[in-house]
Write a protein that holds these residues in place. Structure first.
Motif, PDB file in Angstrom:
ATOM      1  N   LEU A 147       0.841  -1.190   0.000  1.00 33.13           N
ATOM      2  CA  LEU A 147       0.000   0.000   0.000  1.00 33.13           C
ATOM      3  C   LEU A 147       0.878   1.242   0.000  1.00 33.13           C
ATOM      4  N   ALA A 148       0.754   2.052  -1.043  1.00 31.41           N
ATOM      5  CA  ALA A 148       1.504   3.308  -1.134  1.00 31.41           C
ATOM      6  C   ALA A 148       0.584   4.474  -0.801  1.00 31.41           C
ATOM      7  N   ILE A 149       1.101   5.404   0.004  1.00 33.18           N
ATOM      8  CA  ILE A 149       0.368   6.598   0.421  1.00 33.18           C
ATOM      9  C   ILE A 149       1.188   7.814   0.033  1.00 33.18           C
ATOM     10  N   TRP A 150       0.534   8.825  -0.522  1.00 33.78           N
ATOM     11  CA  TRP A 150       1.246  10.053  -0.877  1.00 33.78           C
ATOM     12  C   TRP A 150       0.300  11.249  -0.795  1.00 33.78           C
ATOM     13  N   GLY A 151       0.840  12.357  -0.317  1.00 27.96           N
ATOM     14  CA  GLY A 151       0.070  13.581  -0.155  1.00 27.96           C
ATOM     15  C   GLY A 151      -0.153  13.925   1.302  1.00 27.96           C
ATOM     16  N   SER A 152      -0.204  12.901   2.151  1.00 29.06           N
ATOM     17  CA  SER A 152      -0.456  13.156   3.575  1.00 29.06           C
ATOM     18  C   SER A 152       0.735  13.802   4.267  1.00 29.06           C
ATOM     19  N   GLN A 153       1.926  13.725   3.640  1.00 26.41           N
ATOM     20  CA  GLN A 153       3.094  14.373   4.249  1.00 26.41           C
ATOM     21  C   GLN A 153       2.910  15.887   4.343  1.00 26.41           C
ATOM     22  N   ARG A 154       1.968  16.424   3.565  1.00 29.06           N
ATOM     23  CA  ARG A 154       1.709  17.863   3.609  1.00 29.06           C
ATOM     24  C   ARG A 154       0.665  18.231   4.670  1.00 29.06           C
ATOM     25  N   LEU A 155       0.136  17.213   5.343  1.00 26.55           N
ATOM     26  CA  LEU A 155      -0.782  17.452   6.456  1.00 26.55           C
ATOM     27  C   LEU A 155      -0.011  17.608   7.772  1.00 26.55           C
ATOM     28  N   TRP A 156       0.861  16.613   8.051  1.00 28.07           N
ATOM     29  CA  TRP A 156       1.638  16.663   9.290  1.00 28.07           C
ATOM     30  C   TRP A 156       2.677  15.557   9.244  1.00 28.07           C
ATOM     31  N   SER A 157       3.942  15.951   9.282  1.00 27.15           N
ATOM     32  CA  SER A 157       4.985  14.944   9.170  1.00 27.15           C
ATOM     33  C   SER A 157       6.249  15.402   9.896  1.00 27.15           C
ATOM     34  N   VAL A 158       7.327  14.681   9.636  1.00 29.20           N
ATOM     35  CA  VAL A 158       8.614  15.005  10.249  1.00 29.20           C
ATOM     36  C   VAL A 158       9.194  16.266   9.615  1.00 29.20           C
ATOM     37  N   GLY A 159      10.185  16.816  10.266  1.00 27.77           N
ATOM     38  CA  GLY A 159      10.870  17.983   9.731  1.00 27.77           C
ATOM     39  C   GLY A 159      11.892  18.498  10.716  1.00 27.77           C
TER      40      GLY A 159
END
Length: 281
Positions: A147-159
């Motif tokens: 299962l690949a997920i993409w786009g949610s990194q722009r909601l809340w992720s590491v940084g």
């Protein structure tokens, strides 16, 4: 009781996504069986990934039991909800108990969700994978759905924290697009070993993820600084080598033979791509 709590939690999750007008799309959902044991092996790009997977899986009437960081259980109310939904706490220092519980759930016919990267990849590529998915597939015979997920990194992720030491906060920007791609199931065959199967999973996840990353609505516009997009596809996220200090990978993880490679003299370093925090608008 567990399904009632799960349904109530999904309602709350869907409400939060609606408030932000998150546009969730998916393909290949027919690969997720409506009954029987199955392992969902997903890449990990954001903190709310499990909410998004649950949102889609219930379309097939599946309530996925996720393997999650054990410290989530430190919050009393959260611990109660997680236990009732039959999610599985994972202690990286002593993962055997989590493995045994996941195996039991599969033998009961449940759907089990695993993030085999054991953390969020700072380079937005498929990083080293834990062999636990392969081991569960070998012991239980359960199919593995990449299962690949993409786009949610722009909601809340590491940084990387800002100069004041603050970590990235959730984005409240509305109408983000998130895509999920369910791949064809992988079966552990008689000729497989744990390393070979894990490499096959890594290749499948990479192909699915890069297909999503190349969709026009996810591609940065010309001249746009895009720390939320992988360097080898024109973004400004750290490369794998640059992300290595931030990617905390367990020693048992299997190193990539899939995806992009970086390094002096390899000829595939993108020109003009400066390392940056993956966090970004």
């Amino acid at each position: 009781m567990s399904e009632r709590v799960y349904r109530a939690t999904n309602v709350l999750g869907r409400a939060a996504l609606r408030l932000l007008a998150v546009d969730t799309r998916w393909t290949g959902l027919e690969h997720l069986p409506t009954s029987g044991p199955v392992i969902l092996a997903a890449n990990h790009v954001s903190y709310p990934d499990f909410v998004l997977v649950e949102q889609v899986a219930v379309e097939r009437e599946r309530y996925v039991r996720f393997l999650c960081r054990h410290d989530v259980w430190n919050v009393p109310l959260v611990r109660t909800a997680m236990d009732r939904m039959q999610h599985v706490p994972v202690d990286r220092e002593a993962p055997a108990a989590a493995y045994l519980k996941a195996r039991r759930l599969l033998r009961q016919g449940d759907a089990v969700g695993v993030f085999p990267e054991a953390g969020i990849s700072w380079s937005w590529t498929i990083r080293s994978l834990m062999p636990g998915v392969a081991s569960l597939a070998r012991e239980t015979g359960a199919p593995v759905v990449p299962l690949a997920i993409w786009g949610s990194q722009r909601l809340w992720s590491v940084g990387i924290p800002d100069p004041r030491g603050r970590k990235p906060r959730p984005s409240l920007r509305r109408r983000r697009r998130v895509d999920l791609s369910f791949g064809e199931p992988l079966a552990f065959s008689a000729g497989d070993d744990l390393t070979g199967f894990t490499r096959r999973l890594g290749s499948a996840l990479t192909e699915q993820l890069e297909d999503l990353q190349r969709l026009p609505h996810h591609v940065p516009t010309p001249g746009q600084r895009a720390p939320w997009h992988p360097a080898h596809l024109g973004g400004h996220a750290p490369t794998r080598d640059e992300a290595a200090p931030y990617d905390v990978v367990p020693r048992a993880a299997i190193s990539p033979t899939w995806g992009p490679t970086w390094g002096p003299g390899r000829g595939d370093e993108p020109s003009g791509a400066a390392p940056a925090s993956p966090a970004g608008s």
